[in-house]
Design a protein around this motif. Structure first.
Motif, PDB file in Angstrom:
ATOM      1  N   PHE A   1       0.810  -1.208   0.000  1.00 44.30           N
ATOM      2  CA  PHE A   1       0.000   0.000   0.000  1.00 44.30           C
ATOM      3  C   PHE A   1       0.851   1.268   0.000  1.00 44.30           C
ATOM      4  CE2 PHE A   1      -2.800  -3.076   2.396  1.00 44.30           C
ATOM      5  CZ  PHE A   1      -3.613  -3.343   1.303  1.00 44.30           C
ATOM      6  N   THR A   2       1.944   1.262   0.761  1.00 43.91           N
ATOM      7  CA  THR A   2       2.774   2.464   0.869  1.00 43.91           C
ATOM      8  C   THR A   2       3.857   2.541  -0.199  1.00 43.91           C
ATOM      9  OG1 THR A   2       4.294   1.372   2.413  1.00 43.91           O
ATOM     10  CG2 THR A   2       2.410   2.534   3.366  1.00 43.91           C
ATOM     11  N   SER A   3       4.246   1.410  -0.763  1.00 39.44           N
ATOM     12  CA  SER A   3       5.348   1.402  -1.737  1.00 39.44           C
ATOM     13  C   SER A   3       5.082   2.244  -2.985  1.00 39.44           C
ATOM     14  CB  SER A   3       5.692  -0.035  -2.134  1.00 39.44           C
ATOM     15  OG  SER A   3       4.564  -0.716  -2.643  1.00 39.44           O
ATOM     16  N   PRO A   4       3.829   2.326  -3.495  1.00 46.27           N
ATOM     17  CA  PRO A   4       3.608   3.218  -4.653  1.00 46.27           C
ATOM     18  C   PRO A   4       4.007   4.664  -4.367  1.00 46.27           C
ATOM     19  CG  PRO A   4       1.761   1.735  -4.424  1.00 46.27           C
ATOM     20  CD  PRO A   4       2.614   1.533  -3.204  1.00 46.27           C
ATOM     21  N   GLY A   5       3.829   5.135  -3.132  1.00 46.47           N
ATOM     22  CA  GLY A   5       4.170   6.507  -2.797  1.00 46.47           C
ATOM     23  C   GLY A   5       5.659   6.773  -2.873  1.00 46.47           C
ATOM     24  N   ILE A   6       6.468   5.909  -2.250  1.00 48.43           N
ATOM     25  CA  ILE A   6       7.917   6.142  -2.270  1.00 48.43           C
ATOM     26  C   ILE A   6       8.484   5.876  -3.663  1.00 48.43           C
ATOM     27  CG2 ILE A   6       8.509   3.781  -1.578  1.00 48.43           C
ATOM     28  CD1 ILE A   6      10.227   7.087  -0.516  1.00 48.43           C
ATOM     29  N   PHE A   7       7.869   4.955  -4.405  1.00 47.44           N
ATOM     30  CA  PHE A   7       8.313   4.689  -5.778  1.00 47.44           C
ATOM     31  C   PHE A   7       8.138   5.928  -6.652  1.00 47.44           C
ATOM     32  CE2 PHE A   7       7.052   3.410 -10.109  1.00 47.44           C
ATOM     33  CZ  PHE A   7       8.237   2.823 -10.528  1.00 47.44           C
ATOM     34  N   MET A   8       6.959   6.560  -6.590  1.00 44.42           N
ATOM     35  CA  MET A   8       6.714   7.748  -7.399  1.00 44.42           C
ATOM     36  C   MET A   8       7.535   8.936  -6.904  1.00 44.42           C
ATOM     37  SD  MET A   8       4.959   6.843  -9.871  1.00 44.42           S
ATOM     38  CE  MET A   8       5.161   8.485 -10.526  1.00 44.42           C
ATOM     39  N   CYS A   9       7.816   8.982  -5.618  1.00 42.16           N
ATOM     40  CA  CYS A   9       8.676  10.040  -5.082  1.00 42.16           C
ATOM     41  C   CYS A   9      10.059   9.969  -5.733  1.00 42.16           C
ATOM     42  CB  CYS A   9       8.785   9.894  -3.573  1.00 42.16           C
ATOM     43  SG  CYS A   9       9.715  11.211  -2.767  1.00 42.16           S
ATOM     44  N   MET A  10      10.592   8.763  -5.885  1.00 41.49           N
ATOM     45  CA  MET A  10      11.909   8.600  -6.511  1.00 41.49           C
ATOM     46  C   MET A  10      11.856   8.896  -8.003  1.00 41.49           C
ATOM     47  SD  MET A  10      13.585   5.334  -4.517  1.00 41.49           S
ATOM     48  CE  MET A  10      12.225   4.216  -4.883  1.00 41.49           C
ATOM     49  N   VAL A  11      10.734   8.531  -8.642  1.00 40.86           N
ATOM     50  CA  VAL A  11      10.582   8.814 -10.076  1.00 40.86           C
ATOM     51  C   VAL A  11      10.604  10.314 -10.333  1.00 40.86           C
ATOM     52  CG1 VAL A  11       8.945   8.718 -12.004  1.00 40.86           C
ATOM     53  CG2 VAL A  11       9.382   6.668 -10.649  1.00 40.86           C
TER      54      VAL A  11
ATOM     55  N   LEU B   1      11.889  12.614  -8.397  1.00 35.41           N
ATOM     56  CA  LEU B   1      13.230  13.120  -8.095  1.00 35.41           C
ATOM     57  C   LEU B   1      14.157  12.937  -9.294  1.00 35.41           C
ATOM     58  CD1 LEU B   1      13.869  11.982  -4.400  1.00 35.41           C
ATOM     59  CD2 LEU B   1      14.028  14.322  -5.282  1.00 35.41           C
ATOM     60  N   LEU B   2      14.073  11.779  -9.940  1.00 38.92           N
ATOM     61  CA  LEU B   2      14.877  11.531 -11.130  1.00 38.92           C
ATOM     62  C   LEU B   2      14.492  12.492 -12.257  1.00 38.92           C
ATOM     63  CD1 LEU B   2      16.930   9.810 -12.706  1.00 38.92           C
ATOM     64  CD2 LEU B   2      15.063   8.223 -13.224  1.00 38.92           C
TER      65      LEU B   2
ATOM     66  N   GLN C   1      13.305  15.443 -11.917  1.00 36.70           N
ATOM     67  CA  GLN C   1      13.790  16.773 -11.563  1.00 36.70           C
ATOM     68  C   GLN C   1      15.206  16.978 -12.125  1.00 36.70           C
ATOM     69  OE1 GLN C   1      11.820  18.926 -10.463  1.00 36.70           O
ATOM     70  NE2 GLN C   1      12.573  20.156  -8.761  1.00 36.70           N
ATOM     71  N   ILE C   2      16.027  15.946 -12.036  1.00 40.52           N
ATOM     72  CA  ILE C   2      17.389  16.014 -12.571  1.00 40.52           C
ATOM     73  C   ILE C   2      17.361  16.071 -14.099  1.00 40.52           C
ATOM     74  CG2 ILE C   2      19.600  14.807 -12.722  1.00 40.52           C
ATOM     75  CD1 ILE C   2      18.950  13.556  -9.985  1.00 40.52           C
ATOM     76  N   ILE C   3      16.495  15.273 -14.708  1.00 37.05           N
ATOM     77  CA  ILE C   3      16.405  15.242 -16.167  1.00 37.05           C
ATOM     78  C   ILE C   3      15.958  16.591 -16.722  1.00 37.05           C
ATOM     79  CG2 ILE C   3      15.154  14.216 -18.116  1.00 37.05           C
ATOM     80  CD1 ILE C   3      15.112  11.594 -16.566  1.00 37.05           C
ATOM     81  N   VAL C   4      14.942  17.193 -16.095  1.00 38.99           N
ATOM     82  CA  VAL C   4      14.458  18.498 -16.553  1.00 38.99           C
ATOM     83  C   VAL C   4      15.546  19.553 -16.415  1.00 38.99           C
ATOM     84  CG1 VAL C   4      12.800  20.348 -16.106  1.00 38.99           C
ATOM     85  CG2 VAL C   4      12.038  17.971 -16.087  1.00 38.99           C
ATOM     86  N   ALA C   5      16.256  19.506 -15.303  1.00 37.07           N
ATOM     87  CA  ALA C   5      17.300  20.507 -15.057  1.00 37.07           C
ATOM     88  C   ALA C   5      18.427  20.428 -16.082  1.00 37.07           C
ATOM     89  CB  ALA C   5      17.861  20.340 -13.647  1.00 37.07           C
TER      90      ALA C   5
END
Length: 489
Positions: free
Chosen positions: A171-181, A183-184, A186-190
């Motif tokens: 139940f909680t893993s989708p949240g941290i998974f999308m948080c990391m996505v 974050l990645l 954010q680096i790509i856009v920058a």
């Protein structure tokens, strides 16, 4: 790096942003209902959780769009918006209470407002002929995300461990998974996203690819005001012969639906100019397309909200079965967008819109007839559900691409960011009300589906009566004498 390569990297980044949006939707939605049940949430919280995400985008879309119209800078907007996606998904991961989940979806929804700026950028950097194809490709990226999302759930559901005070489970893993996505991303856009150079002062912001619009650039910069005679006779079903043309010296400019162009450039900075700019959104074809945006998204989100409780009640589906169902829907939608992309080179936007509405009407009628009181064996119930979902998903690409493409053509280019934000806000209202409507009527499907069928019928009638206006406004010039005769007739 040359301009073309920068544009390719920018377009790739845009595709990844929409891909991630689709992944988030498909990862969160199948597990949200079960997650809420573990927190002893009332059934209506499912609708609130889905609606909160849309509500935030409804507010921020026009604001981000206006920001991009003023600055023509979308990179900073995207980076700022992604911070909310990261924070919202982390809140969803932390969980702990139904209110934390609701707040997390609300915060994450703020980041979706950047989509208005992106659509404004795409409108400014494409020609009207290629716009439907480009929009179809971008929307297909989101559908690929909807396809990948359920596949991600296949391994996320296996998570069962603890990191410090935080529990990582299905139940909680989708949240941290999308948080990391995010974050990645954010680096790509920058690193890979490049804003186009700002236009020279006093010139349009169009891209080189839109050079053929040079002849009408000056006219597009002038405000639209409503002619008194046109206002009196404007109604659905009015013919193109009733439209007026604006007279300016020795030449005239065609303006759709009787809205004349004020030829005084000095008015551009006056309150009258600001008012006439807003009346652009009250034109008949714009109202029809806004209505199409609202009704189709209202029905779509209502059906999506209804599906998981129905499959759980009548077919005993769990997270795995629902994820597989969304996976197959994603395959169909991607195929639909590729089909629309091919057809858009041969058929006009308004024809694609009509085809989509026909399919959606058939889908809603099927659901109203078969799903209100489902009977029979498991196989019969599954078949009825599959046919209804298949038809609904099939009509989505036709309506989505055609109405977005048409909307970008019947509104001014200089305010595309705000216009697209306004369009997405209308869609946001629909995606708020749709889940709320369906969430409260899961045990009264006849009422829910009956209202949806009525809305689709209303939209079909509106599109039929306004069919002649659902085209890009032509710009043509005639003699002053001819125009004076037309205006006086």
């Amino acid at each position: 790096m040359d301009v073309q390569r920068k544009k390719k990297w920018t377009n790739l980044t845009i595709g990844l942003l929409f891909l991630s949006g689709g992944i988030e939707y498909a990862v969160i939605l199948p597990t949200l209902w079960a997650y809420l049940q573990t927190l002893n949430a009332e059934p209506y919280f499912l609708g609130l959780g889905i609606s909160a995400f849309s509500f935030a985008g409804l507010i921020t879309g026009p604001l981000f769009g206006y920001w991009s119209d003023r600055t023509h800078k979308t990179k900073a907007i995207i980076l700022f918006a992604n911070l909310f996606q990261i924070a919202g998904n982390f809140m969803y991961f932390v969980g702990g209470s139904k209110w934390m989940l609701l707040s997390g979806r609300l915060v994450a929804g703020v980041g979706t407002g950047a989509g208005a700026s992106i659509f404004g950028y795409l409108t400014r950097t494409t020609t009207s002929q290629e716009r439907a194809t480009v929009f179809a490709a971008v929307m297909a990226c989101r559908q690929v995300g909807l396809l990948i999302g359920p596949a991600c759930n296949l391994f996320l559901r296996l998570c069962n461990f603890q990191v410090g005070p935080f529990v990582v489970d299905k139940f909680t893993s989708p949240g941290i998974f999308m948080c990391m996505v995010w974050l990645l991303l954010q680096i790509i856009v920058a690193t890979l996203y490049y804003d186009p150079p700002p236009p020279p002062l006093g010139h349009s912001s169009k891209a080189p690819a839109a050079a053929e619009r040079d002849a009408v650039e000056e006219e597009e910069e002038k405000p639209l005001v409503q002619h008194e005679e046109a206002a009196e006779s404007s109604s659905y079903g009015s013919t193109s012969a009733e439209r007026r043309e604006a007279v300016s010296g020795d030449e005239v400019r065609y303006v759709p639906n009787g809205h004349l162009a004020d030829e005084e450039a000095s008015l551009e900075k006056t309150p009258a100019y600001n008012f006439s700019s807003m009346t652009e959104y009250l034109r008949e074809e714009v109202v029809v397309l806004m209505t199409a945006q609202f009704i189709t998204l209202f029905n779509q989100t209502a059906l999506e909200t209804m599906v998981t409780p129905i499959t759980q009640k009548f077919l005993n589906f769990g997270e795995l079965e629902n994820s597989i169902m969304y996976f197959l829907c994603g395959v169909e939608v991607i195929a639909g967008f590729f089909l629309v992309r091919c057809l858009s080179t041969r058929l006009s936007d308004r024809i694609l819109l009509v085809l989509g509405l026909v399919i959606c009407n058939i889908a809603c009628a099927w659901c109203l007839f078969f799903l209100v009181r489902p009977r029979g064996t498991f196989t019969i119930l599954l078949t009825e559900l599959v046919v209804g979902v298949f038809l609904q998903v099939l009509g989505l690409p036709f309506v989505a691409v055609s109405q977005v493409s048409l909307f970008s053509k019947v509104t001014a280019e200089r305010t595309q960011g705000f216009s697209q934000g306004l369009r997405r806000s209308v869609g946001g209202v629909a995606t708020i009300l749709g889940p709320l409507w369906a969430g409260g009527l899961t045990n009264n499907l006849d009422v829910m589906l009956g209202v949806m069928m009525g809305l689709l019928s209303l939209l079909t009638i509106m599109v039929g009566l306004s069919y002649a206006y659902l085209v890009e406004p032509p710009r043509r010039y005639v003699s002053s004498q001819t125009s004076e005769d037309e205006c006086s007739s």
